[in-house]
Design a protein around this motif. Structure first.
Motif, PDB file in Angstrom:
ATOM      1  N   LEU B  16      10.407  -5.390   3.327  1.00 32.70           N
ATOM      2  CA  LEU B  16       9.099  -4.901   2.890  1.00 32.70           C
ATOM      3  C   LEU B  16       8.615  -5.791   1.764  1.00 32.70           C
ATOM      4  O   LEU B  16       9.318  -5.999   0.776  1.00 32.70           O
ATOM      5  CB  LEU B  16       9.229  -3.453   2.397  1.00 32.70           C
ATOM      6  N   ARG B  17       7.416  -6.356   1.928  1.00 32.43           N
ATOM      7  CA  ARG B  17       6.854  -7.202   0.876  1.00 32.43           C
ATOM      8  C   ARG B  17       5.554  -6.578   0.376  1.00 32.43           C
ATOM      9  O   ARG B  17       4.671  -6.270   1.161  1.00 32.43           O
ATOM     10  CB  ARG B  17       6.582  -8.614   1.406  1.00 32.43           C
ATOM     11  N   LEU B  18       5.482  -6.367  -0.936  1.00 35.05           N
ATOM     12  CA  LEU B  18       4.328  -5.678  -1.519  1.00 35.05           C
ATOM     13  C   LEU B  18       3.914  -6.355  -2.822  1.00 35.05           C
ATOM     14  O   LEU B  18       4.692  -7.122  -3.397  1.00 35.05           O
ATOM     15  CB  LEU B  18       4.691  -4.213  -1.812  1.00 35.05           C
ATOM     16  N   PRO B  19       2.704  -6.051  -3.295  1.00 28.50           N
ATOM     17  CA  PRO B  19       2.278  -6.585  -4.595  1.00 28.50           C
ATOM     18  C   PRO B  19       3.246  -6.150  -5.692  1.00 28.50           C
ATOM     19  O   PRO B  19       3.757  -5.032  -5.660  1.00 28.50           O
ATOM     20  CB  PRO B  19       0.896  -5.954  -4.809  1.00 28.50           C
ATOM     21  N   HIS B  21       3.488  -4.676  -8.517  1.00 29.30           N
ATOM     22  CA  HIS B  21       3.010  -3.757  -9.541  1.00 29.30           C
ATOM     23  C   HIS B  21       3.583  -2.363  -9.298  1.00 29.30           C
ATOM     24  O   HIS B  21       4.139  -2.084  -8.236  1.00 29.30           O
ATOM     25  CB  HIS B  21       1.484  -3.748  -9.645  1.00 29.30           C
ATOM     26  N   GLU B  23       2.581   0.513  -8.564  1.00 29.61           N
ATOM     27  CA  GLU B  23       2.177   1.339  -7.429  1.00 29.61           C
ATOM     28  C   GLU B  23       3.066   1.090  -6.205  1.00 29.61           C
ATOM     29  O   GLU B  23       3.119   1.906  -5.283  1.00 29.61           O
ATOM     30  CB  GLU B  23       0.709   1.061  -7.058  1.00 29.61           C
ATOM     31  N   SER B  24       3.768  -0.036  -6.182  1.00 22.00           N
ATOM     32  CA  SER B  24       4.626  -0.365  -5.038  1.00 22.00           C
ATOM     33  C   SER B  24       5.994   0.311  -5.126  1.00 22.00           C
ATOM     34  O   SER B  24       6.739   0.340  -4.142  1.00 22.00           O
ATOM     35  CB  SER B  24       4.833  -1.882  -4.962  1.00 22.00           C
ATOM     36  N   ALA B  27       7.137   3.109  -2.408  1.00 21.95           N
ATOM     37  CA  ALA B  27       7.366   2.614  -1.049  1.00 21.95           C
ATOM     38  C   ALA B  27       8.691   1.854  -0.950  1.00 21.95           C
ATOM     39  O   ALA B  27       9.447   2.009   0.021  1.00 21.95           O
ATOM     40  CB  ALA B  27       6.206   1.711  -0.617  1.00 21.95           C
ATOM     41  N   PHE B  28       9.003   1.048  -1.956  1.00 21.62           N
ATOM     42  CA  PHE B  28      10.282   0.332  -1.969  1.00 21.62           C
ATOM     43  C   PHE B  28      11.433   1.338  -2.031  1.00 21.62           C
ATOM     44  O   PHE B  28      12.436   1.218  -1.326  1.00 21.62           O
ATOM     45  CB  PHE B  28      10.369  -0.613  -3.174  1.00 21.62           C
ATOM     46  N   GLU B  71       3.963 -11.217  -5.536  1.00 21.25           N
ATOM     47  CA  GLU B  71       4.560 -10.313  -4.564  1.00 21.25           C
ATOM     48  C   GLU B  71       6.069 -10.229  -4.782  1.00 21.25           C
ATOM     49  O   GLU B  71       6.672 -11.120  -5.370  1.00 21.25           O
ATOM     50  CB  GLU B  71       4.291 -10.809  -3.137  1.00 21.25           C
ATOM     51  N   GLU B  73       9.681  -8.879  -2.497  1.00 26.77           N
ATOM     52  CA  GLU B  73      10.157  -8.437  -1.186  1.00 26.77           C
ATOM     53  C   GLU B  73      11.546  -7.829  -1.283  1.00 26.77           C
ATOM     54  O   GLU B  73      12.453  -8.406  -1.886  1.00 26.77           O
ATOM     55  CB  GLU B  73      10.193  -9.623  -0.211  1.00 26.77           C
ATOM     56  N   ASP B 100      11.432 -12.627  -5.450  1.00 27.80           N
ATOM     57  CA  ASP B 100      10.085 -12.842  -5.976  1.00 27.80           C
ATOM     58  C   ASP B 100       9.891 -14.339  -6.147  1.00 27.80           C
ATOM     59  O   ASP B 100      10.844 -15.106  -6.103  1.00 27.80           O
ATOM     60  CB  ASP B 100       9.865 -12.084  -7.301  1.00 27.80           C
TER      61      ASP B 100
END
Lengths: 110, 171
Positions: B16-19, B21, B23-24, B27-28, B71, B73, B100
């Motif tokens: 999973l790769r996300l911004p 910050h 807010e991620s 989900a991680f 990002e 991951e 990162d």
């Protein structure tokens, strides 16, 4: 993270449940500040319902403890288990702050 | 309609790769805990995974990309064929990697020895003297078993959780 509390003698007992992580732990400091403004300087945080704490939670606790101490009060803890107990131990918080096994012990101190 | 059993087999993304910050974070965490559940990780290691993941990610969020949003991951590190543990690897363990593409930094081995010694001393400091910073990385180094590599322009941190991952405790 949720905090519910009640006055018990000289102390205000705060039951903290859920998770104290980067997204929620600021609420603990806010809660303690609110009690302080309401005149409660001696707080016992019962963490038996707390499932998780990270360094963000420790920062919130440290900040609250300093503020209470500056006002002539204190912040004690009871009911630590699992990862919460482990984090208190490895971070040195278990030595830094008064930690008791049970709420009864925390309330019995002077 | 597919057979009912298929509906109950969770299809978990292997990465999973996300911004980078805050807010991620949920989900991680959700994905990592799902991997942990499938790997049969014991509760104590799930809690440690939870903590180490948060501390690692928060460090990346706040320090890897000064002045910009990059990002990060999270990836599952396969533990042998067919999801079976490798030889010598205990059952009920999980390895993940965090990558990162920010400032080169090894969170497991601080370059500044004086800083680390200061932090150790800080653990014993009184309430007034205690500095709040650095605690996240300290918890990470204390509770994680892993390795770091700078791969090209990437920081790759591999973390393993399971029966062998318990740090040698002085207690």
């Amino acid at each position: 993270m949720e905090c519910t509390g009640s006055k018990q003698g000289a102390f205000y007992v705060l039951e903290v449940t859920g998770r104290m992580d980067a997204l929620t732990s600021q609420g603990f400091e806010t809660e303690c500040q609110g009690r302080l403004e309401a005149g409660d300087k001696r707080i016992v945080a019962d963490l038996s319902g707390l499932e998780y704490i990270s360094s963000a939670g420790l920062r919130s606790i440290l900040s609250a403890a300093k503020r209470l101490k500056a006002a002539g009060g204190d912040l004690a803890f009871c009911g630590l288990s699992g990862i919460v107990s482990e984090v208190f131990t490895v971070s040195g918080f278990a030595k830094l702050l008064p930690v008791y096994a049970t709420r009864e012990e925390a309330l019995a101190r002077s | 309609m597919p057979p009912a059993t298929e509906a109950f087999v969770p299809q978990l993304a292997p990465r999973l790769r996300l911004p980078a910050h805050e807010e991620s974070l949920p989900a991680f965490r959700e994905l990592a805990l799902a991997w942990a559940g499938r790997a049969g990780l014991a509760d104590e290691f799930v809690q440690r995974l939870d903590l180490v993941l948060e501390e690692t990610l928060m460090n990346v969020f706040h320090h890897a990309y000064p002045g910009e949003l990059g990002e990060v991951e999270l990836a599952l590190v396969p533990s042998g064929q067919g999801g079976q543990p490798r030889d010598g690897e205990p059952p009920g363990s999980l390895s993940v990697s965090l990558t990162d593409w920010g400032v080169a930094f090894d969170p497991l081995a601080p370059e500044d020895q004086a800083l680390e010694e200061g932090l150790e001393a800080n653990l014993e400091a009184g309430l007034e003297a205690r500095a709040p910073g650095g605690m996240g990385l300290f918890l990470l180094r204390t509770l994680a078993r892993g390795s770091y590599a700078r791969v090209g322009a990437a920081n790759v941190l591999t973390l393993t959780f399971g029966p062998e991952s318990a740090p040698v405790s002085g207690a």
